[in-house]
Write an enzyme that holds these catalytic residues in place. Structure first.
Site, PDB file in Angstrom:
ATOM      1  N   ASP A  45     100.249  13.948   8.526  1.00 50.40           N
ATOM      2  CA  ASP A  45     100.066  12.511   8.291  1.00 50.40           C
ATOM      3  C   ASP A  45     101.424  11.812   8.226  1.00 50.40           C
ATOM      4  OD1 ASP A  45      97.121  12.872   7.680  1.00 50.40           O
ATOM      5  OD2 ASP A  45      98.019  14.127   6.144  1.00 50.40           O
TER       6      ASP A  45
ATOM      7  N   HIS B  60      94.491  14.241   1.915  1.00 56.98           N
ATOM      8  CA  HIS B  60      94.506  14.351   3.383  1.00 56.98           C
ATOM      9  C   HIS B  60      93.103  14.004   3.885  1.00 56.98           C
ATOM     10  CE1 HIS B  60      95.219  15.646   7.428  1.00 56.98           C
ATOM     11  NE2 HIS B  60      94.277  16.567   7.353  1.00 56.98           N
TER      12      HIS B  60
HETATM   13  N1  NAI Z   1      95.783  19.659   6.926  1.00 55.46           N
HETATM   14  C1  NAI Z   1      95.850  19.223   8.168  1.00 55.46           C
HETATM   15  O1  NAI Z   1      96.640  18.309   8.473  1.00 55.46           O
HETATM   16  C2  NAI Z   1      95.011  19.803   9.261  1.00 55.46           C
HETATM   17  C3  NAI Z   1      94.011  20.710   8.981  1.00 55.46           C
HETATM   18  N2  NAI Z   1      93.224  21.231   9.984  1.00 55.46           N
HETATM   19  C4  NAI Z   1      92.199  22.217   9.594  1.00 55.46           C
HETATM   20  O2  NAI Z   1      92.666  23.540   9.888  1.00 55.46           O
HETATM   21  C5  NAI Z   1      91.535  24.409   9.987  1.00 55.46           C
HETATM   22  C6  NAI Z   1      91.669  25.320  11.208  1.00 55.46           C
HETATM   23  O3  NAI Z   1      91.619  24.553  12.392  1.00 55.46           O
HETATM   24  P1  NAI Z   1      91.595  25.247  13.837  1.00 55.46           P
HETATM   25  O4  NAI Z   1      92.631  26.291  13.947  1.00 55.46           O
HETATM   26  O5  NAI Z   1      91.575  24.138  14.809  1.00 55.46           O
HETATM   27  O6  NAI Z   1      90.153  25.927  13.797  1.00 55.46           O
HETATM   28  P2  NAI Z   1      89.572  27.098  14.725  1.00 55.46           P
HETATM   29  O7  NAI Z   1      88.095  27.084  14.567  1.00 55.46           O
HETATM   30  O8  NAI Z   1      90.169  27.038  16.087  1.00 55.46           O
HETATM   31  O9  NAI Z   1      90.158  28.393  14.025  1.00 55.46           O
HETATM   32  C7  NAI Z   1      89.805  28.776  12.741  1.00 55.46           C
HETATM   33  C8  NAI Z   1      89.969  30.285  12.674  1.00 55.46           C
HETATM   34  O10 NAI Z   1      89.795  30.653  11.321  1.00 55.46           O
HETATM   35  C9  NAI Z   1      89.076  31.871  11.311  1.00 55.46           C
HETATM   36  N3  NAI Z   1      88.469  32.013   9.986  1.00 55.46           N
HETATM   37  C10 NAI Z   1      87.350  31.449   9.501  1.00 55.46           C
HETATM   38  N4  NAI Z   1      87.109  31.869   8.250  1.00 55.46           N
HETATM   39  C11 NAI Z   1      88.121  32.699   7.916  1.00 55.46           C
HETATM   40  C12 NAI Z   1      88.426  33.463   6.766  1.00 55.46           C
HETATM   41  N5  NAI Z   1      87.626  33.461   5.686  1.00 55.46           N
HETATM   42  N6  NAI Z   1      89.551  34.217   6.772  1.00 55.46           N
HETATM   43  C13 NAI Z   1      90.359  34.259   7.854  1.00 55.46           C
HETATM   44  N7  NAI Z   1      90.090  33.567   8.987  1.00 55.46           N
HETATM   45  C14 NAI Z   1      89.001  32.795   9.012  1.00 55.46           C
HETATM   46  C15 NAI Z   1      88.082  31.739  12.453  1.00 55.46           C
HETATM   47  O11 NAI Z   1      87.600  33.004  12.885  1.00 55.46           O
HETATM   48  C16 NAI Z   1      88.934  31.056  13.512  1.00 55.46           C
HETATM   49  O12 NAI Z   1      89.604  31.994  14.327  1.00 55.46           O
HETATM   50  C17 NAI Z   1      90.311  23.508   9.987  1.00 55.46           C
HETATM   51  O13 NAI Z   1      89.775  23.469   8.670  1.00 55.46           O
HETATM   52  C18 NAI Z   1      90.889  22.146  10.342  1.00 55.46           C
HETATM   53  O14 NAI Z   1      90.079  21.091   9.888  1.00 55.46           O
HETATM   54  C19 NAI Z   1      93.428  20.884  11.276  1.00 55.46           C
HETATM   55  C20 NAI Z   1      94.407  19.993  11.621  1.00 55.46           C
HETATM   56  C21 NAI Z   1      95.258  19.374  10.637  1.00 55.46           C
HETATM   57  O1  OAA Z   2      90.984  15.512  11.378  1.00 58.24           O
HETATM   58  C1  OAA Z   2      90.704  16.712  11.299  1.00 58.24           C
HETATM   59  O2  OAA Z   2      89.571  17.150  11.045  1.00 58.24           O
HETATM   60  C2  OAA Z   2      91.807  17.680  11.475  1.00 58.24           C
HETATM   61  C3  OAA Z   2      92.897  17.198  10.611  1.00 58.24           C
HETATM   62  O3  OAA Z   2      92.885  17.398   9.411  1.00 58.24           O
HETATM   63  C4  OAA Z   2      93.858  16.256  11.192  1.00 58.24           C
HETATM   64  O4  OAA Z   2      94.007  16.201  12.404  1.00 58.24           O
HETATM   65  O5  OAA Z   2      94.503  15.567  10.399  1.00 58.24           O
END
Ligand code: NAI
Ligand code: OAA
Length: 328
Positions: free
Chosen positions: A159, A187
């Site tokens: 952000d 967030h």
């Molecule tokens: N804080 C932030 O600014 C942001 C947060 N996110 C969040 O990050 C997270 C991951 O996003 P992506 O990589 O795009 O998702 P994705 O679905 O591509 O990957 C998630 C991975 O986590 C694994 N997983 C699920 N449960 C698990 C567990 N208990 N232990 C270990 N691995 C596990 C899945 O098998 C998958 O490979 C989501 O919750 C998303 O909303 C995404 C973008 C920004």
């Molecule tokens: O928006 C979402 O769900 C993923 C995220 O946290 C971001 O891009 O800031």
């Protein structure tokens, strides 16, 4: 010889994991002189894909990468971890808010907190990326009573970086000329990107911009809803930019923030700025000696106060909800 640092990454086979691991292994997380050992934690269904990513990591022949291990058991995955990046969680789809993931993802972070408590290294630092990140960090922290509370943080650096770019675009300045922006609160769409202490080329940003309507109608909602805009455009949530922000957060935590400027991170509140103690809220922060400090003494005007309070109220609601679910 420098001892390698153990970095555990959960969700290693996911989108963010794929964008993150190569940068950690190349030295961008901890610096060019620090060797790393990667510990990839996945659920059983994700292990095969993680093995494929590990093969590619090997094929990069990174000089700093001293080992890769893959786990589907959190206790094993966090054993000896110095840095833990908790990415693994379900991402949201179109039309969802991040808070909608509380029930689906909340269950992941309690067991992971317990596993960190059981076996992480004494200097463990935890960054939660998986959404809803602030409250997931609270859940992990509550389940790790032997780890100092301030070692649990959540990511609002994406952000922060989004706000920097929007402000640079509006003012025509380079991102590098902007200092001391702040993301406050959660967030989520209630987060408050605050330009009132920011400077552009040494001048107050609010004065340079001089456009209150842009601030209210464009800047704040664009930053706060950027995650949803990316999902709309890409059909999947931010990945490379999220990985980049995770690198920035841990890099600055470990190596310190540059003299004379701050960044944003969600860290446990000590009651500063009226944020109830214990909530993991985004603040203006600096890092020295490997620990975050909240920047003190900033004047908070009425405009900012109302927005900070609204986001903090949402954090308190999320905390109460996970209490109700027995997760903390
Ligand atoms: N804080 C932030 O600014 C942001 C947060 N996110 C969040 O990050 C997270 C991951 O996003 P992506 O990589 O795009 O998702 P994705 O679905 O591509 O990957 C998630 C991975 O986590 C694994 N997983 C699920 N449960 C698990 C567990 N208990 N232990 C270990 N691995 C596990 C899945 O098998 C998958 O490979 C989501 O919750 C998303 O909303 C995404 C973008 C920004
Ligand atoms: O928006 C979402 O769900 C993923 C995220 O946290 C971001 O891009 O800031």
């Amino acid at each position: 010889m420098t001892q390698p640092v153990n970095v555990t990454v959960t969700g290693a086979a996911g989108q963010i994991g794929y964008a993150l691991l190569f940068r950690i292994a190349s030295g961008q997380l901890l610096g060019p002189d620090t060797p790393v050992k990667l510990r990839l934690l996945e659920i059983p269904q994700g292990v095969k894909a993680a093995e494929g990513t590990a093969m590619e990591l090997e094929d990069c022949a990174f000089g700093l990468l001293e080992g890769i291990d893959i786990f589907d058991d959190p206790t094993a995955g966090f054993a000896g971890a110095n840095v833990a990046l908790l990415v693994g969680a379900r991402p949201r789809g179109a039309g969802m808010e991040r808070g909608d993931l509380l029930e689906a993802n909340g269950g992941i972070f309690g067991p992971q907190g317990k596993a960190l408590n059981a076996g992480a290294a004494d200097d463990i630092r935890v960054l939660v990326v998986g959404n809803p990140a602030n409250t997931n960090a609270l859940i992990a922290q509550a389940n790790a009573p032997d780890i100092p509370a301030e070692r649990f943080t959540a990511m609002t650096r994406l952000d922060h970086n989004r706000a920097l770019s929007q402000l640079a675009g509006k003012s025509g300045a380079a991102v590098s000329e902007i200092r001391n922006l702040t993301i406050w609160g959660n967030h989520s769409a209630t987060q408050y990107p605050d330009i009132f202490h920011a400077t552009i080329g040494g001048r107050p940003a609010a004065e340079v911009v001089d456009d209150q309507a842009w601030l209210v109608d464009t800047f704040i909602p664009t930053v706060a809803k950027r995650g949803a805009a990316i999902i709309e455009a890409r059909g999947a949530s931010s990945a490379a930019s999220a990985a980049n922000a995770a690198i920035d957060h841990v890099h600055d935590w470990v190596n310190g923030t540059p003299e004379g400027s701050w960044t944003s991170a969600a860290i446990p509140s000590d009651g500063s700025y009226g944020v109830p103690e214990g909530l993991i809220s985004s603040f203006p922060v600096t890092s020295t000696g490997g620990a975050w400090q909240i920047v003190q003494g900033l004047d908070v005007n009425e405009f900012s106060r109302a927005r900070i309070d609204a986001s903090v109220a949402e954090l308190a609601e999320e905390r109460d909800a996970v209490k109700g679910l027995g997760l903390i």
